[in-house]
Design a protein around this motif. Structure first.
Motif, short mmCIF file in Angstrom:
data_model
loop_
_atom_site.label_atom_id
_atom_site.label_comp_id
_atom_site.label_asym_id
_atom_site.label_seq_id
_atom_site.Cartn_x
_atom_site.Cartn_y
_atom_site.Cartn_z
N ILE A 62 0.87 -1.26 -0.07
CA ILE A 62 0.11 0.02 -0.02
C ILE A 62 1.06 1.42 -0.01
N HIS A 63 1.16 1.59 -1.22
CA HIS A 63 2.04 2.90 -1.33
C HIS A 63 3.25 2.36 -0.41
N ALA A 91 -1.11 -8.92 -3.42
CA ALA A 91 -2.39 -8.48 -3.40
C ALA A 91 -2.16 -6.83 -3.35
N ASP A 92 -2.14 -6.17 -4.32
CA ASP A 92 -1.76 -4.71 -4.30
C ASP A 92 -3.20 -3.99 -3.43
N LEU A 93 -2.98 -3.70 -2.38
CA LEU A 93 -4.18 -2.77 -1.72
C LEU A 93 -4.25 -1.55 -1.64
N THR A 94 -3.25 -0.84 -2.57
CA THR A 94 -3.51 0.49 -2.80
C THR A 94 -4.78 1.25 -3.13
N PRO A 95 -5.18 0.55 -4.45
CA PRO A 95 -6.68 0.98 -4.70
C PRO A 95 -7.71 0.96 -3.53
N ALA A 96 -7.48 -0.28 -2.69
CA ALA A 96 -8.56 -0.35 -1.88
C ALA A 96 -8.43 0.55 -0.84
N PHE A 97 -7.15 1.00 -0.49
CA PHE A 97 -6.89 1.84 0.52
C PHE A 97 -7.32 3.31 0.15
N GLU A 98 -7.20 3.59 -1.04
CA GLU A 98 -7.69 5.04 -1.54
C GLU A 98 -9.33 5.06 -1.72
N THR A 99 -9.79 3.89 -1.89
CA THR A 99 -11.24 4.03 -2.02
C THR A 99 -11.93 4.18 -0.71
N PHE A 100 -10.85 3.61 0.08
CA PHE A 100 -11.76 3.63 1.84
C PHE A 100 -11.46 5.16 2.03
N ASN A 111 -2.20 14.59 12.84
CA ASN A 111 -1.44 13.64 13.55
C ASN A 111 -2.51 12.45 13.57
N LEU A 112 -3.68 12.76 14.13
CA LEU A 112 -4.48 11.54 14.40
C LEU A 112 -4.98 10.88 13.01
N LEU A 113 -5.05 11.79 11.93
CA LEU A 113 -5.72 11.16 10.77
C LEU A 113 -4.53 10.27 10.17
N ASN A 114 -3.13 10.55 10.23
CA ASN A 114 -1.95 9.80 9.76
C ASN A 114 -1.99 8.47 10.44
N LEU A 115 -2.32 8.48 11.83
CA LEU A 115 -2.05 7.50 12.51
C LEU A 115 -3.20 6.47 12.31
N THR A 116 -4.43 6.98 12.19
CA THR A 116 -5.72 6.18 12.07
C THR A 116 -5.45 5.62 10.53
N LEU A 117 -4.99 6.22 9.71
CA LEU A 117 -4.95 5.59 8.43
C LEU A 117 -3.71 4.59 8.28
N ALA A 118 -2.61 4.87 9.13
CA ALA A 118 -1.64 3.83 9.16
C ALA A 118 -2.21 2.40 9.76
N ASN A 119 -3.18 2.67 10.64
CA ASN A 119 -3.93 1.40 11.41
C ASN A 119 -4.89 0.82 10.31
N THR A 120 -5.33 1.72 9.45
CA THR A 120 -6.25 1.18 8.44
C THR A 120 -5.59 0.43 7.45
N ARG A 121 -4.28 0.70 7.01
CA ARG A 121 -3.57 -0.01 6.34
C ARG A 121 -3.45 -1.41 7.06
N ALA A 122 -2.98 -1.49 8.30
CA ALA A 122 -3.00 -2.87 8.82
C ALA A 122 -4.03 -3.77 8.82
N ARG A 123 -5.19 -2.97 8.88
CA ARG A 123 -6.35 -3.76 8.94
C ARG A 123 -6.85 -4.33 7.54
N LEU A 124 -6.56 -3.41 6.68
CA LEU A 124 -7.00 -4.01 5.27
C LEU A 124 -6.09 -5.20 4.88
N ARG A 125 -4.86 -4.98 5.49
CA ARG A 125 -4.01 -6.49 5.19
C ARG A 125 -4.45 -7.77 5.85
#
Length: 267
Positions: A62-63, A91-100, A111-125
């Motif tokens: 993911i990026h 499995a390239d999850l970049t498009p799924a991440f961007e859609t989310f 700061n909170l947005l970046n951390l939350t999106l980082a955790n979102t990457r882990a949950r998509l995986r």
């Protein structure tokens, strides 16, 4: 900081047998594991492969930073060269991440947005790993070590913390490295600076935690032995305070999910 009496070969054999027994008892075919290009997933994947059961290694960029991608591919090539029971898929999850990201409202708190999106990457995986595990009738193998899982809680709940088994969660980082050397993991992976790869850059675990794993391991051992902060000075006191703070605020991840037990007289 590895213990001088740590029995690398014996521990390796024990984990491999444990993984094999658990899979056979569970009635599954094998294991699925996410490959990041780091030492923890590298060691765990080799241990799974040594069971002789089918192992599926999954790349989920993911990026992703190019260095992470190249190390992951290097390790998968190493695995498939040694083990006929290892398969790999990307499995390239970049498009799924961007859609989310486009489906949810933004936030002014960067700061909170970046951390939350980082955790979102882990949950998509995690979701992708369980997709493959379902198709292959396999279990998801976790890659967390003892410092991460039970020391400072450095993982994403329901992300990389969402697994079926944790083969190396009773091993300190130095012990994982010792097994990595014993298993002849590529040197580029053993020597790579640890990173969770969730921010799309090369920031390390040390950058996020404020201490390296050797320091945190020493602090965790001191904590487990009941040493008080007042007995420490300088950098050791600083790292001990970091460890204690992270251990305290991450108990919600380290401990089992609390269940509200209803008194019998109310039911």
């Amino acid at each position: 900081m590895q213990n001088s009496i740590f029995k690398t070969a014996e521990v390796t054999d024990y984990i491999v047998q444990w993984l094999k027994d658990y899979a056979l008892t569970s009635g599954v075919k094998g294991y699925v594991i996410g490959i990041s290009g780091g030492i923890d997933s590298a060691v765990t994947s080799v241990l799974c492969a040594q069971t002789g059961l089918p192992v599926l290694c999954v790349e989920m960029p993911i990026h992703q930073a190019p260095s992470h991608v190249s190390r992951a591919k290097e390790h998968i090539a190493f695995l498939q060269n040694k083990f006929s029971n290892v398969q790999a898929v990307e499995a390239d999850l970049t498009p799924a991440f961007e859609t989310f990201k486009n489906a949810v409202p933004p936030s002014d708190n960067e700061n909170l947005l970046n951390l939350t999106l980082a955790n979102t990457r882990a949950r998509l995986r995690m979701t992708a790993l369980y997709y493959f595990a379902g198709l292959h009738q396999s279990l998801v193998a976790g890659t967390g070590n003892k410092i991460e899982d039970f020391g400072v809680g450095f993982f994403t709940k329901y992300g990389d913390g969402g697994v079926d088994v944790s083969p190396i969660a009773d091993l300190m980082k130095s012990e994982v490295k010792a097994i990595g050397k014993y298993l002849q993991i590529p040197t580029s992976i053993i020597q790579a600076k640890p990173t969770d790869g969730l921010f799309g850059d090369d920031r390390s675990d040390e950058d996020q935690l404020g201490a390296n794993y050797d320091e945190l391991e020493e602090a965790m051992l001191a904590f487990e032995n009941g040493i008080q902060a007042t007995n420490l000075t300088g950098r050791k006191r600083e790292v001990f305070d970091i460890f204690c703070r992270l251990n305290r605020i991450n108990q919600h991840k380290i401990n089992p999910i609390p269940v509200c037990k209803i008194p019998k007289e109310l039911k």
